[in-house]
Design an enzyme around this catalytic site. Structure first.
Site, PDB file in Angstrom:
ATOM      1  N   ARG A  13       0.777  -1.282  -0.056  1.00  0.00           N
ATOM      2  CA  ARG A  13      -0.014  -0.074  -0.277  1.00  0.00           C
ATOM      3  C   ARG A  13       1.047   1.348  -0.121  1.00  0.00           C
ATOM      4  O   ARG A  13       1.029   2.190  -0.923  1.00  0.00           O
ATOM      5  CB  ARG A  13      -1.000  -0.135   1.112  1.00  0.00           C
ATOM      6  N   CYS A 241       5.061   9.892  -0.374  1.00  0.00           N
ATOM      7  CA  CYS A 241       3.890  10.305  -0.260  1.00  0.00           C
ATOM      8  C   CYS A 241       3.586  11.343  -1.261  1.00  0.00           C
ATOM      9  O   CYS A 241       4.239  12.210  -1.434  1.00  0.00           O
ATOM     10  CB  CYS A 241       3.886  10.871   1.229  1.00  0.00           C
TER      11      CYS A 241
END
Length: 303
Positions: A13, A241
């Site tokens: 993930r 991110c």
């Protein structure tokens, strides 16, 4: 006395979500199967977010449906990231037994990431937490930007403690503290942990440290010495991110397991199998592994 360490693998993930090229569903399922075979028992497999915002996670339902094909073993936990009630309901429909919810310790990051304030983000999780409790679904909490934020700068430890406490009050069995941009050092990590542990027991805290400045392993060790026994990591150091420009991946799972092997702490994870897995997924993605341990062990094997 030997300590047991719980490793939460976030590669499928958190590790893959920022990849520019689409990673096929088959590759994700194969990766999960290989991770299971290393001995990992907590593997975050997908995020139930809008494909508009995180295209790489668009196949979350297909990944969940494919888990049996990955030869996944009984006793393996597959948490799913669920940012709202709609995502939670979709995850439950796919068979989720554990979900993760998240808030930031930074107002700037909260606005950029989910377009609302910290208080609003936590309030959104109230009905989700209530429904999870009713259904017997475990909830894990994340706090982002526990050391610094790309928009707001340094974060006060008291703010991290406040957000972590609110996630615990919602019913999170554990709160993972994320150094999202990897700016932490052992000193700043310990100051943050001291503040948080006054409110949330260390036994219910996890470390989630990115390696942007090469401090992740040192931060894990400092946290271990402080009393933490759960750490998030990403195979081959994959990650980043989308809302924190320049942030690199989490501490590599291989580096983390190598550290704990040296401390005689038990992870239940096979380091050689991890290195094989890291080499495989790095090759699929067309790059060298970020993990120094993997690079060193592969070089040694080739001699």
């Amino acid at each position: 006395m030997t300590r047991n360490i719980r490793v939460v693998e976030v590669g499928p993930r958190d590790g893959l979500q920022n990849e520019k090229e689409v990673v096929t569903t088959a590759t994700k399922i194969e990766l999960i199967g290989r991770l299971v075979r290393t001995g990992l028992r907590d593997i975050e497999v997908a995020s139930f977010v809008s494909p508009k915002w995180v295209p790489q996670m668009a196949d979350h339902a297909e990944v969940m449906a494919g888990l049996p094909a990955a030869q996944c073993s009984p006793g393996v936990n597959y948490p799913l990231l669920t940012p709202n009630m709609k995502a939670f309901e979709a995850a439950i429909a796919c068979g989720a037994k554990e979900v993760a919810i998240f808030a930031a310790a930074s107002e700037g990051f909260s606005q950029k990431n989910i377009n609302c304030s910290i208080a609003e983000s936590i309030q959104r999780f109230v009905p989700l937490a209530d429904e999870a409790r009713r259904l017997g679904i475990r909830v894990r909490g994340y706090v982002s930007c526990v050391i610094a934020c790309p928009y707001d700068g340094p974060i006060q430890p008291a703010k991290v403690a406040e957000v972590a406490s609110r996630l615990l009050d919602l019913g999170s069995y554990e709160v993972s503290l994320g150094d999202t941009i990897g700016a932490g050092t052992p000193s700043s990590i310990l100051k943050m942990l001291e503040a948080v542990a006054r409110i949330v027991p260390a036994t219910q805290l996890a470390g989630h440290y990115h390696d942007t400045f090469g401090m992740a392993v040192a931060n894990v060790y400092a946290s271990y010495e402080f009393g933490l026994s759960t750490f998030d990591s990403s195979i081959a150091g994959l990650g980043g991110c989308p809302y924190a420009k320049g942030a690199t991946g989490n501490v590599a799972t291989e580096d983390l397991v190598y550290l704990f092997n040296g401390l005689d702490a038990q992870t239940g994870v096979d380091l050689d199998a991890l290195v094989d897995c890291a080499a495989w997924i790095s090759n699929v993605l067309g790059r060298a592994p970020n993990s120094r341990v993997t690079r060193a062990m592969l070089a040694k094997r080739s001699q």
